[in-house]
Design an enzyme around this catalytic site. Structure first.
Site, PDB file in Angstrom:
ATOM      1  N   ARG A  65       0.828  -1.213   0.000  1.00 56.25           N
ATOM      2  CA  ARG A  65       0.000   0.000   0.000  1.00 56.25           C
ATOM      3  C   ARG A  65       0.860   1.259   0.000  1.00 56.25           C
ATOM      4  NH1 ARG A  65      -4.892  -2.233   3.986  1.00 56.25           N
ATOM      5  NH2 ARG A  65      -5.978  -3.330   2.298  1.00 56.25           N
ATOM      6  N   TYR A  94      -6.104   0.285  -6.786  1.00 62.89           N
ATOM      7  CA  TYR A  94      -5.070  -0.702  -6.465  1.00 62.89           C
ATOM      8  C   TYR A  94      -4.992  -0.988  -4.965  1.00 62.89           C
ATOM      9  CZ  TYR A  94      -2.483  -0.797 -10.967  1.00 62.89           C
ATOM     10  OH  TYR A  94      -2.086  -0.990 -12.261  1.00 62.89           O
ATOM     11  N   GLU A  95      -4.697  -2.266  -4.638  1.00 59.97           N
ATOM     12  CA  GLU A  95      -4.417  -2.702  -3.262  1.00 59.97           C
ATOM     13  C   GLU A  95      -5.493  -2.259  -2.266  1.00 59.97           C
ATOM     14  OE1 GLU A  95      -2.270  -4.815  -2.522  1.00 59.97           O
ATOM     15  OE2 GLU A  95      -1.008  -4.811  -4.308  1.00 59.97           O
ATOM     16  N   GLY A  96      -6.735  -2.333  -2.689  1.00 59.89           N
ATOM     17  CA  GLY A  96      -7.844  -1.949  -1.827  1.00 59.89           C
ATOM     18  C   GLY A  96      -8.323  -0.555  -2.182  1.00 59.89           C
ATOM     19  N   GLN A 134      -9.957   1.206   2.154  1.00 58.83           N
ATOM     20  CA  GLN A 134      -8.958   1.839   3.031  1.00 58.83           C
ATOM     21  C   GLN A 134      -9.643   2.635   4.143  1.00 58.83           C
ATOM     22  OE1 GLN A 134      -5.766   1.129   2.644  1.00 58.83           O
ATOM     23  NE2 GLN A 134      -6.176   0.007   0.762  1.00 58.83           N
TER      24      GLN A 134
END
Length: 600
Positions: free
Chosen positions: A293, A437-439, A444
């Protein structure tokens, strides 16, 4: 094309003057390095950016990957880039000596990533390889490490992470990919994975997929997910049963193929090797999530940096109209648009986003280094909590604010910004994926409010307040910064008030109501956090201005930091109050209640 894509002087200032990155060399783990080592590594990254990446920015975007007879063809400059970073040791820079790395701090690696990505984010192949190699190095058997890690870190073998499936996006507990145990200890894998970045290409000798799947008979949900190594080419040299089903055609970042992959489609003979223990795969992935992240946040800040540099250069050169107070002087020459207040506002905003994000990412990367390398258990725990709390913000703010920042960059160019004649239209397309991306930002935000704020009975929030208070106290010693120290203190109090209000909502047991506006809470938290970073930057700048003998250029550089801090406090921080008004409002708008029907 602009002549610059990032400001090395500012990056060095943030690393050393604001965050004293070289102090990490006092820790035994990093004792072989110093400020000169860090400089050499950044010089190497900048050289690769200047000679290979930036010159191919447009070419990589316009010559998209193609699937030809089952194989993926990408722009040939990708091979030059992968060879260069492999030979320079940049892929393995922050790996331990034991795993073939240079044992550099993540703080420096993040700066390297920022440099490379700002040069050409269409070459985002290396971060995936480093991340998957780290998973193998951390959780894999000695045989897996020996077989894969060195080749991956050399840049010769590509790494991927295969999580998403057609029916399971962020809900990983709903995956269908299945692994069947074989007598020899391997597994046979079947299933589909989508959106696999760099899932295959012709600029590497092998592709090493890290795939999450459920072993046949494993528990349902996230508790039954395992992690596997699935190479394109097996150790015996034979092709594995991995199929390139197709390439997704994307809005941006077109140089990186986003693949739809099939496992076991041809002969039901896709060989997979288990990493670590069965049913622990999701946990392994999430243990690497902070680093991933942070990397996405770096990507957002880097693309925004390139767009800012382009719009700044254009604004200095583009003549248009005259000063508003001098409109009657129609015979006088037109002025560069950088002299117009609204253009200056947009440039200030871009600068504030890029450099504020850089500072936060450096702060969080340093917390990562301290949490992994300090010997004192209590201090390690302290920095781990701070890392956990701030990582969702370090991922989200540079990406969300970066999108708005590049929108302003396009606006600075006017109609030209909407054409392919200038690079900002590409940057605008490229950055849009980063909030996903990545959540996603929503995920988040749920993580921040629903988990991290509550973590350790609120201790992480207390520790952050302590860190911010240190910055406020330092700023209070400088007359020019005193008003801003007061503003930040007030903002921290307001954040505390809205947090306490939301905790009362959580206490009712209505989780959906509690988290319904988590994204707005993220906005408030981000504005306060970036204000803190800008006050830290201003502290360092004002300290530098007191040094005897600085020249006019150095003076202007430092004064620009304090001026941008002032901009952020006067233009951005006040926006938090609007979000707080909504967060304190008891009216329920977005949550379905009882038999209420959808109104859309």
């Amino acid at each position: 094309m602009a002549s610059k894509y990032f400001d090395r002087k500012t990056l060095d200032f943030i690393l050393e003057d604001v965050h004293t990155a070289s102090s990490l060399s006092s820790l035994p783990y990093f004792e072989d390095h110093d400020a000169e080592t860090f400089k050499m590594v950044l010089d190497s990254a900048e050289h690769i950016g200047d000679t290979i990446m930036f010159p191919n920015l447009s070419a990589v975007d316009k010559n998209q990957p193609e699937l030809v007879d089952g194989e993926v063809k990408v722009h040939p400059s990708i091979k030059s880039y992968l060879n260069a970073i492999g030979e320079a040791g940049l892929l393995s820079a922050d790996f331990s000596y034991e795993d073939g790395g240079s044992q550099l701090p993540l703080t420096v690696s993040s700066a390297v990533g920022f440099t490379l990505v700002s040069a050409n984010n269409g070459m985002l192949y290396s971060g995936l390889t480093a991340g998957s190699a780290r998973l193998i190095a951390t959780f894999g058997s000695e045989e897996l490490k020996k077989t894969y890690v060195e080749k991956m870190l050399s840049g010769k073998w590509q790494g991927t992470m295969c999580l998403t499936e057609p029916q399971a996006g962020s809900s990983l507990s709903d995956i269908n990919a299945t692994a069947t145990r074989e007598d020899d200890g391997t597994f046979k894998l079947t299933g589909q994975k989508i959106f696999i970045s760099a899932g295959d290409h012709d600029c590497c000798d092998n592709v090493v997929h890290l795939v999450i799947a459920r072993i046949k008979g494993a528990p349902s949900g996230s508790k039954g997910i395992s992690l596997f190594v699935v190479p394109k080419i097996l150790p015996n040299g034979e092709l594995n049963d991995v199929t390139n089903v197709g390439i997704f055609h994307k809005l941006g970042q077109k140089g990186v193929p986003a693949m739809h992959l099939g496992f076991g489609d041809k002969s039901n003979n896709c060989v997979a090797y288990l990493i670590g223990q069965e049913n622990k795969g999701l946990g392994y992935m999430f243990k690497m999530m902070n680093e991933a992240r942070i990397g996405v946040g770096v990507t957002g800040a880097a693309i925004a940096s390139a767009a800012y540099q382009a719009s700044l250069e254009y604004a200095k050169e583009r003549p248009q109209s005259r000063r508003l107070n001098e409109k009657s002087a129609v015979d006088s020459p037109q002025i560069p648009i950088i002299q117009h207040p609204d253009v200056r506002r947009m440039l200030f905003f871009q600068k504030a986003v890029v450099e504020g994000s850089m500072s936060l990412l450096t702060e969080v990367s340093k917390y990562y280094d301290l949490s992994h390398s300090l010997e004192d258990v209590n201090e390690k725990a302290k920095y781990h909590l701070l890392l956990e709390l701030l990582t969702p913000i370090a991922k989200t703010y540079p990406c969300e604010a970066g999108v708005k920042s590049i929108s302003d960059a396009v606006q600075v160019f006017g109609g030209y910004g909407f054409t392919e004649d200038f690079s900002v239209e590409q940057y605008y397309r490229d950055i849009r994926i980063t909030p996903i991306y990545e959540g996603t930002t929503g995920i988040q935000s749920l993580d921040l409010l629903g988990r991290k704020v509550l973590m350790a009975d609120g201790k992480a929030m207390f520790l952050l307040a302590e860190e911010i208070t240190k910055t406020i106290k330092e700023a209070s010693q400088t007359e020019k910064l005193q008003p801003y120290a007061g503003k930040l203190g007030d903002a921290v109090k307001r954040l505390s008030e809205v947090t306490q209000h939301l905790m009362k909502v959580a206490g009712t047991g209505d989780v959906e109501l509690f988290l319904s506006d988590a994204s707005l809470y993220m906005e408030v938290f981000s504005l306060v956090t970036i204000s803190w970073q800008w006050l830290k930057v201003a502290n360092a700048a004002e300290k530098g201005l007191k040094v005897a003998g600085i020249n006019a250029e150095q003076k202007a550089f430092l004064e620009s930091k304090t001026k941008t801090m002032q901009f952020f406090f006067h233009y951005e921080l006040p926006k938090a109050e609007g979000f707080i008004t909504r967060l304190m409002d008891s009216e329920v708008i977005t949550v379905l209640r009882g038999e209420e029907k959808m109104v859309f």
